[in-house]
Design a protein around this motif. Structure first.
Motif, PDB file in Angstrom:
ATOM      1  N   SER A  46       0.842  -1.202   0.000  1.00  0.00           N
ATOM      2  CA  SER A  46       0.000   0.000   0.000  1.00  0.00           C
ATOM      3  C   SER A  46       0.873   1.246   0.000  1.00  0.00           C
ATOM      4  N   LYS A  47       0.532   2.181  -0.897  1.00  0.00           N
ATOM      5  CA  LYS A  47       1.230   3.466  -0.952  1.00  0.00           C
ATOM      6  C   LYS A  47       0.183   4.562  -1.133  1.00  0.00           C
ATOM      7  N   VAL A  48      -0.046   5.332  -0.081  1.00  0.00           N
ATOM      8  CA  VAL A  48      -1.070   6.380  -0.095  1.00  0.00           C
ATOM      9  C   VAL A  48      -0.409   7.711   0.229  1.00  0.00           C
ATOM     10  N   ASP A  49      -0.502   8.669  -0.686  1.00  0.00           N
ATOM     11  CA  ASP A  49       0.052  10.003  -0.457  1.00  0.00           C
ATOM     12  C   ASP A  49      -0.867  10.812   0.458  1.00  0.00           C
ATOM     13  N   GLU A  50      -0.295  11.857   1.043  1.00  0.00           N
ATOM     14  CA  GLU A  50      -1.059  12.676   1.988  1.00  0.00           C
ATOM     15  C   GLU A  50      -1.158  14.134   1.548  1.00  0.00           C
ATOM     16  N   ASP A  51      -0.853  14.423   0.267  1.00  0.00           N
ATOM     17  CA  ASP A  51      -0.879  15.807  -0.192  1.00  0.00           C
ATOM     18  C   ASP A  51      -2.194  16.177  -0.867  1.00  0.00           C
ATOM     19  N   PHE A  52      -3.279  15.495  -0.519  1.00  0.00           N
ATOM     20  CA  PHE A  52      -4.586  15.825  -1.087  1.00  0.00           C
ATOM     21  C   PHE A  52      -5.678  15.360  -0.124  1.00  0.00           C
ATOM     22  N   ARG A  53      -6.882  15.899  -0.310  1.00  0.00           N
ATOM     23  CA  ARG A  53      -8.057  15.470   0.461  1.00  0.00           C
ATOM     24  C   ARG A  53      -9.177  15.197  -0.539  1.00  0.00           C
ATOM     25  N   VAL A  54      -9.867  14.065  -0.404  1.00  0.00           N
ATOM     26  CA  VAL A  54     -10.909  13.700  -1.361  1.00  0.00           C
ATOM     27  C   VAL A  54     -12.246  14.298  -0.934  1.00  0.00           C
ATOM     28  N   LYS A  55     -13.063  14.587  -1.933  1.00  0.00           N
ATOM     29  CA  LYS A  55     -14.393  15.136  -1.684  1.00  0.00           C
ATOM     30  C   LYS A  55     -15.389  13.983  -1.547  1.00  0.00           C
ATOM     31  N   MET A  56     -15.266  13.248  -0.451  1.00  0.00           N
ATOM     32  CA  MET A  56     -16.113  12.078  -0.224  1.00  0.00           C
ATOM     33  C   MET A  56     -16.145  11.783   1.268  1.00  0.00           C
ATOM     34  N   GLY A  57     -17.283  11.261   1.734  1.00  0.00           N
ATOM     35  CA  GLY A  57     -17.412  10.924   3.134  1.00  0.00           C
ATOM     36  C   GLY A  57     -16.641   9.664   3.500  1.00  0.00           C
ATOM     37  N   ALA A  58     -16.388   9.486   4.802  1.00  0.00           N
ATOM     38  CA  ALA A  58     -15.615   8.336   5.277  1.00  0.00           C
ATOM     39  C   ALA A  58     -16.293   7.022   4.927  1.00  0.00           C
ATOM     40  N   ASN A  59     -17.647   6.981   5.026  1.00  0.00           N
ATOM     41  CA  ASN A  59     -18.371   5.750   4.738  1.00  0.00           C
ATOM     42  C   ASN A  59     -18.175   5.331   3.282  1.00  0.00           C
ATOM     43  N   GLY A  60     -18.241   6.289   2.361  1.00  0.00           N
ATOM     44  CA  GLY A  60     -18.047   5.984   0.952  1.00  0.00           C
ATOM     45  C   GLY A  60     -16.645   5.485   0.669  1.00  0.00           C
ATOM     46  N   ILE A  61     -15.638   6.124   1.307  1.00  0.00           N
ATOM     47  CA  ILE A  61     -14.251   5.691   1.108  1.00  0.00           C
ATOM     48  C   ILE A  61     -14.052   4.267   1.586  1.00  0.00           C
ATOM     49  N   GLU A  62     -14.587   3.951   2.761  1.00  0.00           N
ATOM     50  CA  GLU A  62     -14.424   2.603   3.318  1.00  0.00           C
ATOM     51  C   GLU A  62     -15.108   1.552   2.450  1.00  0.00           C
ATOM     52  N   ILE A  63     -16.317   1.854   1.941  1.00  0.00           N
ATOM     53  CA  ILE A  63     -17.031   0.901   1.076  1.00  0.00           C
ATOM     54  C   ILE A  63     -16.222   0.624  -0.192  1.00  0.00           C
ATOM     55  N   ILE A  64     -15.684   1.676  -0.806  1.00  0.00           N
ATOM     56  CA  ILE A  64     -14.909   1.513  -2.043  1.00  0.00           C
ATOM     57  C   ILE A  64     -13.669   0.655  -1.799  1.00  0.00           C
ATOM     58  N   VAL A  65     -12.874   1.012  -0.793  1.00  0.00           N
ATOM     59  CA  VAL A  65     -11.619   0.298  -0.528  1.00  0.00           C
ATOM     60  C   VAL A  65     -11.908  -1.146  -0.116  1.00  0.00           C
ATOM     61  N   MET A  66     -12.913  -1.336   0.730  1.00  0.00           N
ATOM     62  CA  MET A  66     -13.258  -2.685   1.190  1.00  0.00           C
ATOM     63  C   MET A  66     -13.664  -3.583   0.023  1.00  0.00           C
ATOM     64  N   ASN A  67     -14.547  -3.105  -0.842  1.00  0.00           N
ATOM     65  CA  ASN A  67     -15.014  -3.926  -1.966  1.00  0.00           C
ATOM     66  C   ASN A  67     -13.907  -4.181  -2.984  1.00  0.00           C
ATOM     67  N   LEU A  68     -13.095  -3.163  -3.282  1.00  0.00           N
ATOM     68  CA  LEU A  68     -11.998  -3.366  -4.230  1.00  0.00           C
ATOM     69  C   LEU A  68     -11.008  -4.412  -3.725  1.00  0.00           C
TER      70      LEU A  68
END
Length: 453
Positions: free
Chosen positions: A334-356
């Motif tokens: 896993s490589k996740v940068d920290e120089d940006f913020r996404v326009k999405m709620g935490a629940n949506g992010i977790e659903i996307i990452v979990m399913n992928l």
């Protein structure tokens, strides 16, 4: 030569215009100097003509008497009077046979010698039709720097005018390029659909460039309204299509599950102990489908109130799936940068990452590695989430139906995992790209983000 031309053409408009103005000023100055030199020459000729008219012509009687009486001293004094002019350096008189009668430069020109110098200006002396001889005049050489010195004030004024012209041209060129930059900025904002970044010009100019900027800005706003209207209509139409597909798929699934129940529960057949597990299994599947359908039909609760850093949420999902990765002997990078913020709620992010990650884990070969990366995309305003795994590639049918609700190739799958991802990303105004070939599958999600300053 081609390289030089290519370099010149690659220069900015500001430099090109400044260079052009510079050479125009140089050309004007050169022409001015040449005209001044020509004026100086004409002035010299006028002085000589005036000198001949006022001094020689008006004293013809006296001069002729000096010549006839061979009064060389009086003739010498007359020649010295001619040299009082600032333009005459030496003067002399020669007879019709070019013999020197008198000369102011007695060292170089002796009386009775033959006069052979061609650098002198010759003025014939004629009275009553009789040629007495010729006056020879040596005009002072006017050097280039001497002429410049005499017209120094004019050149200083010309230089000041040139500098003032350059300053004024620089100001006008700078404002012109500024407006052109504004036009280019608005065009780029329109291409990227960053409507809030379109700037309205507030300057005082009222020329063709300003009219062009105002017209294009108005067109951009009209285009924005048109695109938003079309996108809204397209979303409604797309939502109706999806709703139809969901309803059809749900009805088909429930119908298939009711089929064995119709056979086992009928007026002519009483279920026995062997039928009960089948009936309970079918009812359980129907209940599962209804629960999934209700969850799918609920209003989205993943919309964001403020943009979020994704790294902590990704790490949380990885921690939940760690045991599942261990059971299948699959590692995760896993490589996740920290120089940006996404326009999405935490629940949506977790659903996307979990399913992928769940889909990647189920499709991955044992002892393989799943790669997850999340960074800023090269496309402005988007982040890029990619999940890559090595495993059996998808066939064309699976690719065509991948994001359709209730479509699954798994025995226990609901067919709603990827559809949920699609729904979240679509409603967040992002998009999805995927590739599956040569035993490698990659999902890339473009999700709107805000850059961290």
């Amino acid at each position: 030569m081609n390289k030089l031309l290519g370099y010149l053409f690659s220069l900015s408009v500001h430099i090109k215009l400044a260079t052009l103005i510079f050479w125009v000023v140089v050309a004007i100055s050169t022409v001015s100097v040449m005209i001044n030199i020509d004026i100086q020459k004409n002035h010299t000729n006028q002085i000589i003509d005036e000198l001949i008219k006022t001094n020689i012509s008006s004293n013809q009687a006296f001069v002729s008497d000096f010549i006839l009486t061979h009064n060389q001293w009086e003739l010498y004094k007359f020649l010295k009077s001619l040299c009082l002019s600032s333009m005459i350096e030496e003067a002399g008189f020669i007879d019709n046979e070019n013999m020197i009668v008198a000369h102011t430069n007695t060292k170089a020109y002796r009386l009775g010698d033959l006069f052979q110098n061609q650098d002198y200006t010759k003025v014939p002396f004629v009275q009553d039709g009789v040629a007495f001889g010729t006056f020879v005049l040596k005009v002072k050489n006017q050097t280039f720097f001497g002429m410049l010195k005499e017209s120094l004030l004019a050149h200083v004024l010309l230089l000041m005018f040139s500098l003032l012209s350059l300053i004024i041209a620089g100001v006008f060129v700078g404002r012109l390029l500024g407006r052109l930059d504004l036009l280019a900025h608005n065009a780029q904002a329109m291409i990227e659909k960053r409507w809030d970044a379109v700037v309205v010009y507030q300057g005082r100019e009222n020329d063709e460039i300003t009219h062009l900027i105002q017209t294009t800005t108005q067109l951009m706003h009209e285009l924005k309204d048109s695109i938003e209207k079309e996108e809204k209509n397209a979303r409604i139409a797309h939502s109706l299509i999806i709703l139809g597909e969901i309803s059809s798929s749900f009805a088909h699934e429930v119908k298939n599950l009711l089929q064995p129940l119709k056979l086992l529960i009928s007026p002519t057949h009483i279920p026995d102990a062997e039928d009960m597990p089948i009936i309970h299994g079918a009812l359980k599947r129907i209940d599962h489908q209804v629960v999934d359908f209700l969850a799918l039909a609920k209003p989205a609760d993943f919309k964001y109130e403020k943009s979020l850093h994704v790294k902590p949420l990704v790490e949380e999902v990885l921690a939940l799936l760690q045991s599942s990765f261990g059971l299948k002997h699959v590692s995760i990078e896993s490589k996740v940068d920290e120089d940006f913020r996404v326009k999405m709620g935490a629940n949506g992010i977790e659903i996307i990452v979990m399913n992928l990650l769940t889909n990647a884990l189920e499709a991955a070969y044992e002892l393989s590695t799943i790669e997850l990366s999340w960074k800023r995309s090269q496309r402005a305003g988007y982040s890029l989430l990619c999940v890559k795994n090595r495993g059996e590639s998808m066939d064309e049918k699976t690719k065509a139906n991948l994001f359709k609700p209730f479509y699954t190739t798994k025995k226990e799958g609901s067919g709603l995992g990827l559809f949920s991802i699609y729904k979240i990303v679509y409603l967040s105004e992002g998009y999805i790209e995927f590739e599956s070939e040569h035993e490698q599958t990659t999902f890339c999600l473009y999700i709107p983000c805000e850059e961290v300053s």
